[in-house]
Design a protein around this motif. Structure first.
Motif, PDB file in Angstrom:
ATOM      1  N   GLN A 317       0.892  -0.638  -0.143  1.00 27.04           N
ATOM      2  CA  GLN A 317      -0.034   0.075   0.513  1.00 27.04           C
ATOM      3  C   GLN A 317       1.107   1.204   0.000  1.00 27.04           C
ATOM      4  O   GLN A 317       0.596   1.837  -1.125  1.00 27.04           O
ATOM      5  N   SER A 318       1.626   1.494   1.027  1.00 28.35           N
ATOM      6  CA  SER A 318       3.027   2.035   1.009  1.00 28.35           C
ATOM      7  C   SER A 318       3.616   2.799   0.313  1.00 28.35           C
ATOM      8  O   SER A 318       4.304   3.200  -0.864  1.00 28.35           O
ATOM      9  N   ALA A 319       4.597   1.361  -0.254  1.00 24.65           N
ATOM     10  CA  ALA A 319       4.910   1.477  -1.757  1.00 24.65           C
ATOM     11  C   ALA A 319       4.420   1.747  -3.086  1.00 24.65           C
ATOM     12  O   ALA A 319       5.181   2.667  -3.733  1.00 24.65           O
ATOM     13  N   ILE A 320       3.085   1.784  -3.286  1.00 22.13           N
ATOM     14  CA  ILE A 320       2.172   2.057  -4.468  1.00 22.13           C
ATOM     15  C   ILE A 320       1.813   3.195  -4.338  1.00 22.13           C
ATOM     16  O   ILE A 320       2.283   4.299  -5.201  1.00 22.13           O
ATOM     17  N   GLU A 321       1.712   4.251  -3.121  1.00 21.30           N
ATOM     18  CA  GLU A 321       1.382   4.997  -2.847  1.00 21.30           C
ATOM     19  C   GLU A 321       3.024   6.637  -3.405  1.00 21.30           C
ATOM     20  O   GLU A 321       2.642   7.212  -3.634  1.00 21.30           O
ATOM     21  N   ARG A 322       3.878   6.076  -2.401  1.00 21.17           N
ATOM     22  CA  ARG A 322       5.158   6.716  -2.773  1.00 21.17           C
ATOM     23  C   ARG A 322       5.033   6.309  -4.052  1.00 21.17           C
ATOM     24  O   ARG A 322       6.023   7.955  -4.955  1.00 21.17           O
ATOM     25  N   HIS A 323       5.000   5.545  -4.530  1.00 25.94           N
ATOM     26  CA  HIS A 323       5.033   4.722  -6.441  1.00 25.94           C
ATOM     27  C   HIS A 323       4.436   6.260  -7.509  1.00 25.94           C
ATOM     28  O   HIS A 323       5.046   7.056  -7.890  1.00 25.94           O
ATOM     29  N   LEU A 324       3.295   6.394  -6.718  1.00 25.58           N
ATOM     30  CA  LEU A 324       2.477   7.513  -8.145  1.00 25.58           C
ATOM     31  C   LEU A 324       2.921   9.176  -7.470  1.00 25.58           C
ATOM     32  O   LEU A 324       2.767  10.077  -8.120  1.00 25.58           O
ATOM     33  N   ARG A 325       3.193   9.246  -5.854  1.00 26.42           N
ATOM     34  CA  ARG A 325       3.494  10.610  -5.817  1.00 26.42           C
ATOM     35  C   ARG A 325       4.788  10.773  -6.818  1.00 26.42           C
ATOM     36  O   ARG A 325       5.112  11.894  -7.281  1.00 26.42           O
ATOM     37  N   TYR A 326       5.743  10.126  -7.183  1.00 27.11           N
ATOM     38  CA  TYR A 326       6.442  10.219  -7.723  1.00 27.11           C
ATOM     39  C   TYR A 326       6.704   9.832  -9.658  1.00 27.11           C
ATOM     40  O   TYR A 326       7.546   9.687  -9.956  1.00 27.11           O
ATOM     41  N   GLY A 327       5.379   9.805  -9.754  1.00 20.77           N
ATOM     42  CA  GLY A 327       4.870   9.688 -11.325  1.00 20.77           C
ATOM     43  C   GLY A 327       4.891   8.787 -12.091  1.00 20.77           C
ATOM     44  O   GLY A 327       4.864   8.348 -13.319  1.00 20.77           O
ATOM     45  N   GLY A 328       5.005   7.317 -11.057  1.00 22.90           N
ATOM     46  CA  GLY A 328       4.917   6.209 -11.593  1.00 22.90           C
ATOM     47  C   GLY A 328       3.919   5.837 -11.904  1.00 22.90           C
ATOM     48  O   GLY A 328       2.607   6.778 -11.211  1.00 22.90           O
ATOM     49  N   LYS A 329       3.420   5.274 -12.976  1.00 22.65           N
ATOM     50  CA  LYS A 329       2.336   4.266 -13.433  1.00 22.65           C
ATOM     51  C   LYS A 329       1.884   2.865 -12.775  1.00 22.65           C
ATOM     52  O   LYS A 329       2.472   2.145 -12.076  1.00 22.65           O
ATOM     53  N   VAL A 330       0.478   2.710 -12.793  1.00 20.60           N
ATOM     54  CA  VAL A 330       0.156   1.542 -11.970  1.00 20.60           C
ATOM     55  C   VAL A 330      -0.681   1.122 -13.067  1.00 20.60           C
ATOM     56  O   VAL A 330      -1.794   1.155 -13.235  1.00 20.60           O
ATOM     57  N   LEU A 331      -1.083  -0.311 -13.300  1.00 23.55           N
ATOM     58  CA  LEU A 331      -2.010  -1.328 -13.533  1.00 23.55           C
ATOM     59  C   LEU A 331      -2.283  -2.457 -12.895  1.00 23.55           C
ATOM     60  O   LEU A 331      -1.802  -3.273 -12.292  1.00 23.55           O
ATOM     61  N   GLY A 332      -3.650  -2.649 -13.588  1.00 24.17           N
ATOM     62  CA  GLY A 332      -4.306  -3.466 -12.525  1.00 24.17           C
ATOM     63  C   GLY A 332      -5.255  -4.260 -13.491  1.00 24.17           C
ATOM     64  O   GLY A 332      -6.071  -4.359 -14.541  1.00 24.17           O
ATOM     65  N   ILE A 333      -4.680  -6.329 -13.857  1.00 21.49           N
ATOM     66  CA  ILE A 333      -5.395  -6.902 -14.631  1.00 21.49           C
ATOM     67  C   ILE A 333      -6.412  -8.183 -13.769  1.00 21.49           C
ATOM     68  O   ILE A 333      -5.747  -8.578 -12.709  1.00 21.49           O
ATOM     69  N   CYS A 334      -7.379  -8.024 -14.149  1.00 20.36           N
ATOM     70  CA  CYS A 334      -8.736  -8.694 -13.544  1.00 20.36           C
ATOM     71  C   CYS A 334      -8.567  -8.610 -12.152  1.00 20.36           C
ATOM     72  O   CYS A 334      -9.001  -7.622 -11.436  1.00 20.36           O
TER      73      CYS A 334
END
Length: 491
Positions: A317-334
């Motif tokens: 949870q915290s890793a994805i939030e940090r990733h998004l703050r730095y401009g990263g992209k997230v993809l969820g499949i199914c």
């Protein structure tokens, strides 16, 4: 014995059964033989949607390609998809019949057996040869009662068996002789010969062992298959972590990170990325550090709520939030799409105890799990640049919420699939296999951060690898004996 059915069994899991059946399917097709693949019972979380609207193991879909056929539910009539350490969803003739623990399924085996035999009978009536793949090992004593996966099936249809063993792991002669010793007299009699897989080195050094094996057992060694380097065929279940080294000449390399969920399903989605010359894929298991990335992909799951809890417990949870703050992209499949929403509701306990779980909340949607599983092969266009995409849906979840007004895919059947966040950083889709379409793969990699993307045709690569396997049959196996076992007239 019935000459039109030939079965491959292995001394261990991952001995090479799937690979050998794929090779023999394409080799027989080259001989002008109408051939179909068959696996009476499969346990795997990698599955495919068939032409008749059902679900089978992914390996049988690849074997169907080797035969030049569209996948059909008769090719894998019983599929077990584990959803806990002791239980699985049981799928018969392509459709789920319920969740069962090991004891319950043992009692259900007679019904599963009849389903397998009826599917085999239909294939045998329609094709010249049925190439059958066993499961695990025939020497698993605790599973012998009512067996439908190995010798129990071979005895029921009265077919010959080839026994394959992996020499790369060591102990190949012990594996072969020990397996024979643990079979009954009638089962030993139907073993028509051995195939040794993944050999490295000088075959002359192996020859004394082969001579001993044939003298000791009275059975022929049909051949020794070499260890293939840089070889790819979709894994039946275990995650293939091998990474194609990114091309040094590539302008940039995209870093992709995927969590290894406890019930991760259809991880074959990531094979086109692992093999892409501009992509580096890192699979992160429990307790491992989560590295920096350009793109985080949340994969499919057979137990979404349980895997959500696992992700939180492992710091995602915290890793994805940090990733998004730095401009990263997230993809969820199914299942990954469902996790990106606000809630996952399993009122009927389809994937575990009934209840609901908070999602990560990156997309404004809720998911309800429903008993009727959605099974479709689909085509459409990504909302990213209107790029063509094809894939398949295998899910029990139905999503609701405002985020669906910004879909990830416009499907050709008129439906909308998935969702995108308002800021464009988060995307989710139900489509498995979306990276296999070159145009969609290129669009998604550009979205994730690559400015210039090399075209990569995954389907063409898989076809080349299947041809490569058929070449091995011609070059390393006793094709005269194979033809005899399959009822094919000698040249």
């Amino acid at each position: 014995m019935t000459a039109r059915t030939l079965m491959v069994q292995g001394t261990t899991s991952d001995a090479g059964k799937s690979t050998l059946v794929t090779a023999l399917c394409r080799w027989l097709k080259r001989q002008g033989v109408s051939v179909a693949p068959f696996k009476p019972q499969n346990m795997a979380l990698n599955s495919a949607v068939t032409a008749d609207g059902g679900e089978i193991g992914r390996s049988q879909a690849v074997q169907a390609q080797a035969c030049g056929l569209a996948p059909h539910t008769d090719m894998n009539p019983v599929l077990l998809k584990p959803n806990s350490d002791t239980g699985a969803q049981v799928i018969v003739h392509g459709h789920a019949v319920g969740n069962m623990d090991a004891v319950t399924y043992h009692d259900y085996k007679q019904i599963a057996r009849e389903a397998s035999l009826s599917s085999h009978a239909r294939l045998a009536a329609s094709y010249g040869v049925v190439m059958v793949e066993g499961a695990g090992s025939p020497a698993e004593i605790n599973l012998r009662a009512n067996d439908i996966a190995n010798m129990g099936f071979a005895e029921a249809v009265d077919c010959p068996v080839l026994l394959i063993a992996d020499i790369d792991k060591g102990g190949v002669f012990a594996h072969l002789v020990g397996t024979l010793e643990l079979l009954s007299e009638t089962e030993r009699a139907r073993v028509a010969g051995f195939v040794i897989n993944r050999f490295r080195g000088d075959i002359a050094l192996l020859r004394p062992g082969l001579d001993w094996l044939e003298a000791r057992t009275g059975k022929p060694v049909l051949g020794v298959l070499p260890y293939l380097t840089h070889f790819h065929l979709e894994a039946e279940d275990a995650i293939d972590r091998r990474q194609t080294a990114p091309d040094d000449a590539a302008p940039t390399v995209l870093q992709v990170v995927v969590p290894v969920l406890r019930r991760l399903s259809n991880h074959t989605d990531f094979d086109p990325l692992r093999l892409h010359p501009q992509v580096n894929v890192t699979f992160v298991a429990a307790g491992e550090a989560i590295p920096a990335a350009d793109l985080i992909i949340l994969p499919g799951s057979k137990s979404v709520r349980a895997d959500l809890a696992w992700l939180r417990a492992n710091g995602w949870q915290s890793a994805i939030e940090r990733h998004l703050r730095y401009g990263g992209k997230v993809l969820g499949i199914c299942g990954g799409l469902q996790m990106l929403g606000k809630r996952v509701i399993d009122a009927s306990g389809l994937e575990g105890p009934a209840g609901e779980s908070d999602g990560f909340g990156f997309l404004d949607l809720d998911t309800s799990l429903e008993a009727q599983k959605q099974l479709r092969n689909v085509t459409g266009r990504l909302t990213l640049g209107s790029s063509a995409v094809s894939g398949y849906e295998i899910h029990a979840g139905v999503c609701h919420g405002p985020a669906l007004e910004r879909p990830a895919v416009w499907l050709d059947d008129g439906r909308r699939d998935g969702a995108c966040s308002e800021d464009g950083q988060v995307m989710g889709t139900y489509l498995h296999g979306l990276f296999e379409t070159p145009s969609a793969c290129e669009a998604l990699l550009r979205w994730a951060g690559l400015s210039t993307v090399e075209s990569f045709d995954y389907h063409a690569l898989r076809e080349r690898e299947i041809e490569r396997l058929a070449d091995l049959v011609d070059g390393h196996l006793d094709t005269a004996l194979l033809k005899s076992l399959c009822g094919i007239a000698a040249d």
